[in-house]
Design a protein around this motif. Structure first.
Motif, mmCIF file in Angstrom:
data_model
loop_
_atom_site.group_PDB
_atom_site.id
_atom_site.type_symbol
_atom_site.label_atom_id
_atom_site.label_comp_id
_atom_site.label_asym_id
_atom_site.label_seq_id
_atom_site.Cartn_x
_atom_site.Cartn_y
_atom_site.Cartn_z
ATOM 1 N N ARG A 195 24.391 67.220 11.818
ATOM 2 C CA ARG A 195 24.457 65.623 11.772
ATOM 3 C C ARG A 195 24.408 64.833 10.292
ATOM 4 O O ARG A 195 24.663 63.659 10.514
ATOM 5 C CB ARG A 195 22.561 65.558 11.699
ATOM 6 N N GLN A 196 24.033 65.896 9.415
ATOM 7 C CA GLN A 196 24.071 65.453 7.886
ATOM 8 C C GLN A 196 24.762 66.824 6.779
ATOM 9 O O GLN A 196 24.483 68.220 7.757
ATOM 10 C CB GLN A 196 22.470 65.200 6.927
ATOM 11 N N ASP A 222 26.140 61.667 6.177
ATOM 12 C CA ASP A 222 25.887 61.384 7.408
ATOM 13 C C ASP A 222 26.890 61.776 8.208
ATOM 14 O O ASP A 222 28.037 61.430 7.246
ATOM 15 C CB ASP A 222 25.471 60.316 7.914
ATOM 16 N N VAL A 223 26.961 62.063 9.282
ATOM 17 C CA VAL A 223 28.359 62.901 9.779
ATOM 18 C C VAL A 223 28.281 61.360 11.263
ATOM 19 O O VAL A 223 27.371 61.268 10.746
ATOM 20 C CB VAL A 223 27.852 64.801 10.150
ATOM 21 N N PHE A 239 36.988 62.622 7.591
ATOM 22 C CA PHE A 239 36.368 63.526 8.760
ATOM 23 C C PHE A 239 37.525 62.345 9.952
ATOM 24 O O PHE A 239 37.497 61.446 10.292
ATOM 25 C CB PHE A 239 34.853 61.993 9.374
ATOM 26 N N ALA A 294 36.603 68.069 8.589
ATOM 27 C CA ALA A 294 36.565 66.803 7.254
ATOM 28 C C ALA A 294 37.336 67.584 6.265
ATOM 29 O O ALA A 294 37.453 69.134 6.893
ATOM 30 C CB ALA A 294 35.280 67.288 7.053
ATOM 31 N N LEU A 322 34.375 68.234 15.036
ATOM 32 C CA LEU A 322 34.713 67.301 13.625
ATOM 33 C C LEU A 322 35.551 68.028 13.267
ATOM 34 O O LEU A 322 34.913 68.510 12.401
ATOM 35 C CB LEU A 322 33.381 66.367 13.891
ATOM 36 N N GLU A 343 25.374 70.569 16.422
ATOM 37 C CA GLU A 343 26.516 69.829 16.162
ATOM 38 C C GLU A 343 25.918 69.392 14.762
ATOM 39 O O GLU A 343 23.756 69.385 14.381
ATOM 40 C CB GLU A 343 26.031 68.789 17.280
ATOM 41 N N LEU A 370 33.831 70.946 10.709
ATOM 42 C CA LEU A 370 32.550 70.710 10.105
ATOM 43 C C LEU A 370 32.009 70.837 11.294
ATOM 44 O O LEU A 370 31.053 71.195 10.979
ATOM 45 C CB LEU A 370 32.499 69.454 9.820
ATOM 46 N N SER A 371 31.973 70.208 12.340
ATOM 47 C CA SER A 371 30.573 70.404 13.414
ATOM 48 C C SER A 371 31.990 70.524 14.787
ATOM 49 O O SER A 371 32.634 70.046 14.862
ATOM 50 C CB SER A 371 30.064 68.986 13.563
ATOM 51 N N LEU A 420 24.026 71.874 5.455
ATOM 52 C CA LEU A 420 23.985 71.386 6.821
ATOM 53 C C LEU A 420 22.480 70.892 7.617
ATOM 54 O O LEU A 420 21.787 72.154 7.741
ATOM 55 C CB LEU A 420 24.380 71.921 7.752
#
Length: 778
Positions: A599-600, A516-517, A619, A526, A524, A597, A575-576, A552
């Motif tokens: 989410r996972q 989970d992000v 993160f 990572a 974001l 965005e 990452l996002s 993703l």
């Protein structure tokens, strides 16, 4: 005339022919594309007096045109001189091996040259040939391999040593081959009692390296930097650039190599003491290098390197073996060449004949051109650059510029002031050290005034991994000002935007499990701690590891899969939001599309014990103020159409094409195009009449929802010389169009239509598309 003379004359003639065939008298010319672009960039680096190892860090050195055979007025002399030296070394070395009793082997050399598709096998064979020649010259007087140390032999050894010395300046990744084989050659001759010759091999190789470096316009004190800069490129290659192909090719190659090592040891080196062991070590290292070169990246181009290397090895070793063993080696080498190259897509008799014909005709034409019309190559060079400019124009920017993509040829053809980051194409910045070099360039005094950005990746990698550490610097130090020719034009900001990383949140997970992000609507960063096991490290050293993928899940419901490079992930990457296209990069910079965005995510790798099961993820929120004016600068807003279009009285036409929508080929789509809610990019061409050479005065695009509400956007005109050439209408108005449409306020299914205007008449393209706007999951 003696029997030996009858053999000597055709042998010497064959050597001369092979030498001529190996020189690129008719070189390749510039063109757009990944590989041609880096070859062009290497030539331009020499022409612009950039320093290799400092300003440019690449697998190719200042004599790179010897390898690429790409023409540039500034490097043509280096290309010819270096190629002549390498070709002479090949012929001289083989003569030392086979003269006088097997001089007939030289007659096979032109045939091998005609079978070549590339330069790698030829160039890689030279250092090993030096070792074999030293083995023969340094053999004890009572052995069958002993060759007298006459003036001709010493000259041939000197030419081989000089070519070996220059080789690292041609291709930096051949540095290990050159150094190890030159050292082994010196040791073998020293063991054989010829210490002056051993010293001469070392001194000539070093002198050739230094003289070649200076002749290419490089400062002498930078030579150690160049040598040292190759280490991270070589070390990171297997992990980042691996590619998998048929296992049968690998199997055939390994079996053939083992057979060659065993045969050569039994019949040539077993009873030769230390000298024999040194040569066997050199052969083993040569085969290992060939194997890695051919099968780490197992595509058609690289496997051919391994296949063609067998031809040279067979020719060399046959000269030193007794008849039966020589015949066995010849059969093994030819069988391995065919077996390894057979799975290549275009390998057949016709292709082999075409290679030979191209080499012969290219050599003949090139010699005639250089003799009769010495300025013709420069004219062809200028013509190809004009073609690149016409087919792919770039924004006309003032000041220095770097291009974040692969198509550097367009930058050179446009005559722009190139100020490159050291690793000139982002996909090769695949280690933390290489990434740091590129990031430091953006922070230093040579940082370019302009950056042209386009999302172009190899092997379907996660785009955010290419120059990952440089992304925050691009976002903070540069402002997006336009989208032209598929490139985002970015200009260095007067005052950098502040950059701050928030407090890290660390989680532990495992491979092949969803992670989970943390929620949020910003950037974001990572860092992912993922390491191979001891078994994995050994396999990576000897060969390669299976590819790792990252999957993703986005806020708009999509699941995206890309290749992942673990070594880059350790340094960190964005990452996002997810950036998959050039448009996504712009949306991310302006925070315009919440649908991208992440989410996972999940890291996928085969459960073979090659990677540690535990994965540590850190993160960190990345705080950079968004570029608020991206929407106004880049996105086309809906506007009132001309009366001829608003009236609805339009004619349908066939002469049009919707080529790309949202960076996907329209012809490949079988259902509505799913796009984010911020913008959609459209690319194509249209013309009221190609028969009469009538191009559009204007091109418009409309979006119509289910209730019939319609929005019109005026597209940007762009050149399409391919369309004009196809219809043989060079004077037709530019038929191409591109559009980056603002979708703010729209939802659901939209019907996309294209219109061209000529005079007072509007025409509608027969091709239409359905666009589905994705909603964001909450």
């Amino acid at each position: 005339m003696s029997q030996q003379s009858w053999v000597a004359i055709p042998a010497l003639l064959s050597a001369a022919i092979a030498c001529i065939l190996l020189v690129p008298w008719m070189p390749a010319m510039p063109a757009s594309g990944l590989d041609v672009s880096w070859a062009y960039a290497v030539n331009e680096a020499v022409a612009r007096h950039l320093v290799f190892g400092r300003n440019v860090i690449w697998t190719i050195g200042p004599f790179g045109s010897v390898y690429t055979r790409l023409y540039n007025p500034a490097t043509d002399g280096l290309m010819l001189a270096g190629s002549l030296l390498a070709a002479a070394a090949l012929c001289a070395g083989l003569a030392v091996l086979c003269w006088p009793k097997r001089a007939w082997l030289l007659c096979f050399l032109p045939l091998v040259v005609l079978l070549l598709a590339g330069r790698d096998a030829f160039l890689m064979s030279i250092p090993f040939l030096l070792l074999l020649a030293a083995f023969r010259v340094g053999s004890a007087a009572q052995t069958r391999h002993r060759r007298p140390r006459d003036a001709a032999t010493v000259l041939c050894i000197a030419v081989l040593s000089a070519a070996t010395g220059i080789l690292p300046l041609v291709k930096g990744t051949m540095l290990a081959l050159a150094v190890i084989n030159a050292c082994l050659a010196a040791l073998v001759t020293a063991v054989g009692g010829r210490r002056f010759l051993a010293a001469g091999i070392a001194l000539v190789a070093i002198a050739s390296l230094v003289i070649g470096w200076c002749a290419a316009g490089q400062p002498l004190l930078a030579l150690p930097d160049y040598v040292w800069s190759e280490e991270p490129i070589i070390a990171g290659y297997s992990g980042a650039m691996s590619y998998h192909g048929p296992f049968s090719q690998v199997l055939w190659c390994v079996v053939a190599m083992l057979a060659i090592v065993v045969t050569f040891h039994v019949f040539a080196t077993r009873r030769r003491g230390l000298a024999g062991r040194l040569v066997l070590l050199g052969l083993t290292f040569q085969l290992f290098t060939v194997f890695k070169e051919g099968f780490v990246r197992q595509d058609d181009y690289h496997t051919i390197i391994a296949a063609e290397s067998f031809l040279f090895l067979g020719l060399f070793l046959v000269a030193l073996l007794p008849p039966r063993a020589a015949l066995a080696i010849a059969v093994i080498a030819c069988a391995a060449w065919g077996a390894v190259e057979q799975p290549v897509a275009d390998f057949n008799a016709a292709t082999i004949l075409a290679r030979a014909e191209n080499t012969l005709t290219g050599t003949t034409r090139g010699l005639l051109v250089r003799i009769r019309s010495p300025h013709a190559l420069r004219a062809a060079f200028d013509h190809e650059n004009a073609t690149i400019r016409r087919e792919g124009p770039l924004p006309n920017v003032a000041g220095s510029v770097d291009l974040y993509g692969v198509d550097l040829a367009r930058l050179f053809a446009a005559g722009l002031q190139w100020d490159p980051r050291p690793i000139i194409q982002s996909y090769s910045a695949y280690t933390p050290a290489l990434e740091a070099e590129n990031a430091a360039h953006l922070l230093g005094p040579r940082a370019p005034r302009n950056a042209l950005y386009v999302t172009q990746v190899v092997d379907y990698r996660l785009p955010a991994l290419d120059d990952a550490v440089s992304w925050p610097l691009l976002l903070s130090r540069y402002s997006i000002v336009a989208l032209q020719g598929g490139f985002l034009q970015m200009v260095r900001a007067a005052q950098p935007r502040p950059v701050a990383f928030g407090r890290p949140a660390t989680v532990q997970s495992r491979l092949n499990e969803w992670i989970d992000v943390p929620p949020g609507n910003g950037l974001l960063w990572a860092k992912i701690d993922m390491h191979p096991t001891v078994l994995g490290r050994l396999l990576l050293l000897a060969f390669k590891l299976p590819q790792v993928h990252i999957e993703l899940r986005l806020a708009d419901g999509r699941t995206i899969d890309h290749r992942y490079i673990p070594e880059i992930g350790q340094t960190g990457f964005l990452l996002s939001p997810y950036v998959g296209t050039t448009a996504d990069f712009a949306m991310m910079a302006g925070r315009l599309d919440p649908g991208i965005e992440v989410r996972q995510f999940m890291l996928r790798a085969p459960a073979l014990g090659l990677w540690t099961g535990s994965v540590g993820v850190s993160f960190m929120p990345l705080q950079i103020p968004p570029q608020r004016d991206v929407r106004e600068k880049l996105l086309i807003q809906p506007t009132t159409p001309p009366p001829s279009l608003a009236s609805g009285k339009v004619d349908q036409i066939e002469d049009c094409s919707l080529d790309v929508i949202d960076d996907r080929g329209f012809s490949t789509l079988t259902q509505p195009v799913s796009v984010g809610g911020a913008a959609v990019s459209v690319l194509g061409w249209t013309a009221p009449s190609t028969t009469h050479g009538i191009g559009p005065d204007e091109t418009w695009i409309s979006l119509t929802d289910a209730e019939g509400s319609q929005r019109f956007y005026r597209a940007t005109v762009m050149p399409r010389p391919d369309v004009q050439d196809f219809f043989k209408q060079p004077k037709m108005k530019e038929p191409g169009f591109s559009a980056f449409l603002d979708l703010q306020g729209l939802s659901g299914i939209q019907k996309l239509a294209i219109y061209s205007l000529h005079g007072q008449q509007a025409y509608r393209c027969r091709m239409q598309a359905l666009v589905s706007l994705r909603s964001v999951a909450r």
